[in-house]
Design a protein around this motif. Sequence first.
Motif, PDB file in Angstrom:
ATOM      1  N   ALA A  20      11.473  -2.264  11.467  1.00  0.00           N
ATOM      2  CA  ALA A  20      10.656  -2.434  10.609  1.00  0.00           C
ATOM      3  C   ALA A  20      10.712  -1.855   9.244  1.00  0.00           C
ATOM      4  O   ALA A  20      10.678  -2.481   8.269  1.00  0.00           O
ATOM      5  CB  ALA A  20       9.326  -2.005  11.209  1.00  0.00           C
ATOM      6  N   ALA A  21      11.121  -0.658   9.358  1.00  0.00           N
ATOM      7  CA  ALA A  21      11.554   0.190   8.007  1.00  0.00           C
ATOM      8  C   ALA A  21      12.579  -0.674   7.379  1.00  0.00           C
ATOM      9  O   ALA A  21      12.618  -0.836   6.006  1.00  0.00           O
ATOM     10  CB  ALA A  21      11.947   1.400   8.231  1.00  0.00           C
TER      11      ALA A  21
ATOM     12  N   GLU B  41      -2.343  -2.516   7.694  1.00  0.00           N
ATOM     13  CA  GLU B  41      -1.537  -2.992   8.856  1.00  0.00           C
ATOM     14  C   GLU B  41      -0.022  -2.943   8.519  1.00  0.00           C
ATOM     15  O   GLU B  41       0.837  -2.535   9.222  1.00  0.00           O
ATOM     16  CB  GLU B  41      -2.320  -4.024   9.900  1.00  0.00           C
ATOM     17  CG  GLU B  41      -3.626  -3.585  10.281  1.00  0.00           C
ATOM     18  CD  GLU B  41      -4.113  -4.575  11.009  1.00  0.00           C
ATOM     19  OE1 GLU B  41      -3.604  -5.750  11.328  1.00  0.00           O
ATOM     20  OE2 GLU B  41      -5.404  -4.373  11.853  1.00  0.00           O
ATOM     21  N   GLU B  42       0.066  -3.584   7.658  1.00  0.00           N
ATOM     22  CA  GLU B  42       1.551  -4.026   7.253  1.00  0.00           C
ATOM     23  C   GLU B  42       2.264  -2.563   6.901  1.00  0.00           C
ATOM     24  O   GLU B  42       3.531  -2.398   7.355  1.00  0.00           O
ATOM     25  CB  GLU B  42       1.833  -4.934   6.070  1.00  0.00           C
ATOM     26  CG  GLU B  42       1.818  -6.464   6.631  1.00  0.00           C
ATOM     27  CD  GLU B  42       1.895  -7.252   5.343  1.00  0.00           C
ATOM     28  OE1 GLU B  42       2.534  -6.967   4.362  1.00  0.00           O
ATOM     29  OE2 GLU B  42       1.594  -8.632   5.445  1.00  0.00           O
TER      30      GLU B  42
ATOM     31  N   LEU C 241       0.777  -1.195   0.040  1.00  0.00           N
ATOM     32  CA  LEU C 241      -0.031   0.005   0.112  1.00  0.00           C
ATOM     33  C   LEU C 241       1.005   1.324  -0.073  1.00  0.00           C
ATOM     34  O   LEU C 241       1.900   1.331   0.562  1.00  0.00           O
ATOM     35  CB  LEU C 241      -0.770  -0.174   1.366  1.00  0.00           C
ATOM     36  CG  LEU C 241      -2.106   0.556   1.495  1.00  0.00           C
ATOM     37  CD1 LEU C 241      -3.255   0.083   0.451  1.00  0.00           C
ATOM     38  CD2 LEU C 241      -2.656   0.731   2.931  1.00  0.00           C
TER      39      LEU C 241
ATOM     40  N   PHE D 165      -2.801  -2.257  16.956  1.00  0.00           N
ATOM     41  CA  PHE D 165      -3.799  -1.894  16.010  1.00  0.00           C
ATOM     42  C   PHE D 165      -5.071  -1.823  16.944  1.00  0.00           C
ATOM     43  O   PHE D 165      -5.970  -1.183  16.700  1.00  0.00           O
ATOM     44  CB  PHE D 165      -3.998  -2.946  14.866  1.00  0.00           C
ATOM     45  CG  PHE D 165      -2.712  -2.974  14.081  1.00  0.00           C
ATOM     46  CD1 PHE D 165      -2.442  -1.737  13.250  1.00  0.00           C
ATOM     47  CD2 PHE D 165      -1.766  -3.858  14.117  1.00  0.00           C
ATOM     48  CE1 PHE D 165      -1.122  -1.648  12.648  1.00  0.00           C
ATOM     49  CE2 PHE D 165      -0.708  -3.738  13.338  1.00  0.00           C
ATOM     50  CZ  PHE D 165      -0.200  -2.670  12.497  1.00  0.00           C
TER      51      PHE D 165
ATOM     52  N   HIS E  59      15.281   1.777  13.031  1.00  0.00           N
ATOM     53  CA  HIS E  59      13.953   1.561  12.791  1.00  0.00           C
ATOM     54  C   HIS E  59      13.781   0.299  11.993  1.00  0.00           C
ATOM     55  O   HIS E  59      13.993   0.012  10.776  1.00  0.00           O
ATOM     56  CB  HIS E  59      13.379   2.847  11.865  1.00  0.00           C
ATOM     57  CG  HIS E  59      12.112   2.540  11.474  1.00  0.00           C
ATOM     58  ND1 HIS E  59      11.157   1.545  11.587  1.00  0.00           N
ATOM     59  CD2 HIS E  59      11.153   3.668  11.390  1.00  0.00           C
ATOM     60  CE1 HIS E  59       9.864   1.605  11.404  1.00  0.00           C
ATOM     61  NE2 HIS E  59       9.941   3.059  11.354  1.00  0.00           N
TER      62      HIS E  59
ATOM     63  N   TRP F  33       6.023  -7.571  11.247  1.00  0.00           N
ATOM     64  CA  TRP F  33       4.965  -7.180  12.510  1.00  0.00           C
ATOM     65  C   TRP F  33       6.260  -6.222  13.562  1.00  0.00           C
ATOM     66  O   TRP F  33       5.491  -6.165  14.698  1.00  0.00           O
ATOM     67  CB  TRP F  33       4.144  -7.932  13.015  1.00  0.00           C
ATOM     68  CG  TRP F  33       3.354  -8.588  12.012  1.00  0.00           C
ATOM     69  CD1 TRP F  33       3.246 -10.103  11.523  1.00  0.00           C
ATOM     70  CD2 TRP F  33       2.118  -8.057  11.302  1.00  0.00           C
ATOM     71  NE1 TRP F  33       2.364 -10.282  10.716  1.00  0.00           N
ATOM     72  CE2 TRP F  33       1.649  -8.985  10.576  1.00  0.00           C
ATOM     73  CE3 TRP F  33       1.692  -6.824  11.268  1.00  0.00           C
ATOM     74  CZ2 TRP F  33       0.579  -8.932   9.727  1.00  0.00           C
ATOM     75  CZ3 TRP F  33       0.666  -6.398  10.525  1.00  0.00           C
ATOM     76  CH2 TRP F  33       0.240  -7.581   9.611  1.00  0.00           C
TER      77      TRP F  33
ATOM     78  N   SER G 182       6.426   5.297   9.850  1.00  0.00           N
ATOM     79  CA  SER G 182       6.118   6.001  11.068  1.00  0.00           C
ATOM     80  C   SER G 182       5.132   7.328  10.668  1.00  0.00           C
ATOM     81  O   SER G 182       4.104   7.531  11.592  1.00  0.00           O
ATOM     82  CB  SER G 182       7.259   6.317  11.862  1.00  0.00           C
ATOM     83  OG  SER G 182       7.974   6.944  10.785  1.00  0.00           O
TER      84      SER G 182
ATOM     85  N   VAL H 287       1.361   0.265   8.111  1.00  0.00           N
ATOM     86  CA  VAL H 287       1.428   1.171   9.257  1.00  0.00           C
ATOM     87  C   VAL H 287       2.547   0.633  10.086  1.00  0.00           C
ATOM     88  O   VAL H 287       3.462   1.476  10.675  1.00  0.00           O
ATOM     89  CB  VAL H 287       0.200   0.982  10.192  1.00  0.00           C
ATOM     90  CG1 VAL H 287       0.379   1.689  11.390  1.00  0.00           C
ATOM     91  CG2 VAL H 287      -0.746   1.671   9.537  1.00  0.00           C
ATOM     92  N   VAL H 288       2.987  -0.662   9.896  1.00  0.00           N
ATOM     93  CA  VAL H 288       4.257  -1.119  10.688  1.00  0.00           C
ATOM     94  C   VAL H 288       5.471  -0.575  10.102  1.00  0.00           C
ATOM     95  O   VAL H 288       6.457  -0.093  11.049  1.00  0.00           O
ATOM     96  CB  VAL H 288       4.219  -2.759  10.834  1.00  0.00           C
ATOM     97  CG1 VAL H 288       5.482  -3.055  11.285  1.00  0.00           C
ATOM     98  CG2 VAL H 288       3.062  -3.190  11.384  1.00  0.00           C
ATOM     99  N   VAL H 289       5.615  -0.284   8.897  1.00  0.00           N
ATOM    100  CA  VAL H 289       6.817   0.272   8.485  1.00  0.00           C
ATOM    101  C   VAL H 289       6.886   1.788   8.254  1.00  0.00           C
ATOM    102  O   VAL H 289       8.152   2.277   8.217  1.00  0.00           O
ATOM    103  CB  VAL H 289       7.303  -0.451   7.076  1.00  0.00           C
ATOM    104  CG1 VAL H 289       7.225  -1.997   7.335  1.00  0.00           C
ATOM    105  CG2 VAL H 289       6.190   0.063   5.922  1.00  0.00           C
TER     106      VAL H 289
END
Lengths: 81, 172
Positions: free
Chosen positions: B132-133, A32-33, A6, B15, B130, B54, A39, A35-37
């Motif tokens: 996740a990034a 949701e994936e 997305l 979430f 970071h 996640w 910020s 949103v995780v990456v």
Amino acid sequence: MSDQQLTCEELVEIVTEYLEGGLSDAERERFEEHVVVCSGCANYLDQIRMTIELAGRVTIDDLMEETKIELLAAFRDWRRE
Amino acid sequence: MIAWKFLAPGAIGPFSRVTWPTPTEGVPGLWLEAQVHPCASGVHACEASDLPFWLHAELWEVELEGPVVRTGRKVVAPRGRLVRRIDAWDRGAMHDFCGDCKTRVEEYAVQSDEAAAYVADLADDVEDCHAAAAGDDASRAAEAASGSVLRNAERIAQSRFLVARLGLDGGD
């Protein structure tokens, strides 16, 4: 499996559907994936949630007369469009 | 079934915003219960292979009970409770994870200019810690270098790093 990622713009477009539980399982997972990456989008989601929470506490008696008139006019114009 | 759950600081679902009851003195936290509807409701967790998707501040071992449904990159059950926090998932581990991703991205960068564009992003991810990034950027760099097969391989490499670094039982 949500291989197509997305974009931030797409997330903004569907955030209301997400919060209302209107997305499919796959769409929800993509949301949701992201949103995780991201910020920025995580902050945006928090802000929207906070706005909904705070706005939900406002009753008609909390509004100034001038604000009521402005809101009613805005809704009237919106329905005409 | 034992699974894994990333939570925001304070054992809060990132979430759902639900605060999970935490274990005390080695006794698991209270059960959380929810009607299962795979992505919208139910108690969500993930298997080791899906950890990189996640990543968040806290990692917990979760016990799930009842029929467990696997959907996309999650598992969902009607009941779940926190068993123990994985203390090894700390800032040092996050930094190491970012560094591990960066090392592979530097290899992908040799294969294509598009992948090379991610080297600077990874440097930022390492600096910001970071995780996740970093995982996401590395998977994009892998795809840019050699398509979806390498992207999937990158995620597998990330999962293996986490399992080894955090001393998790891979399970799946």
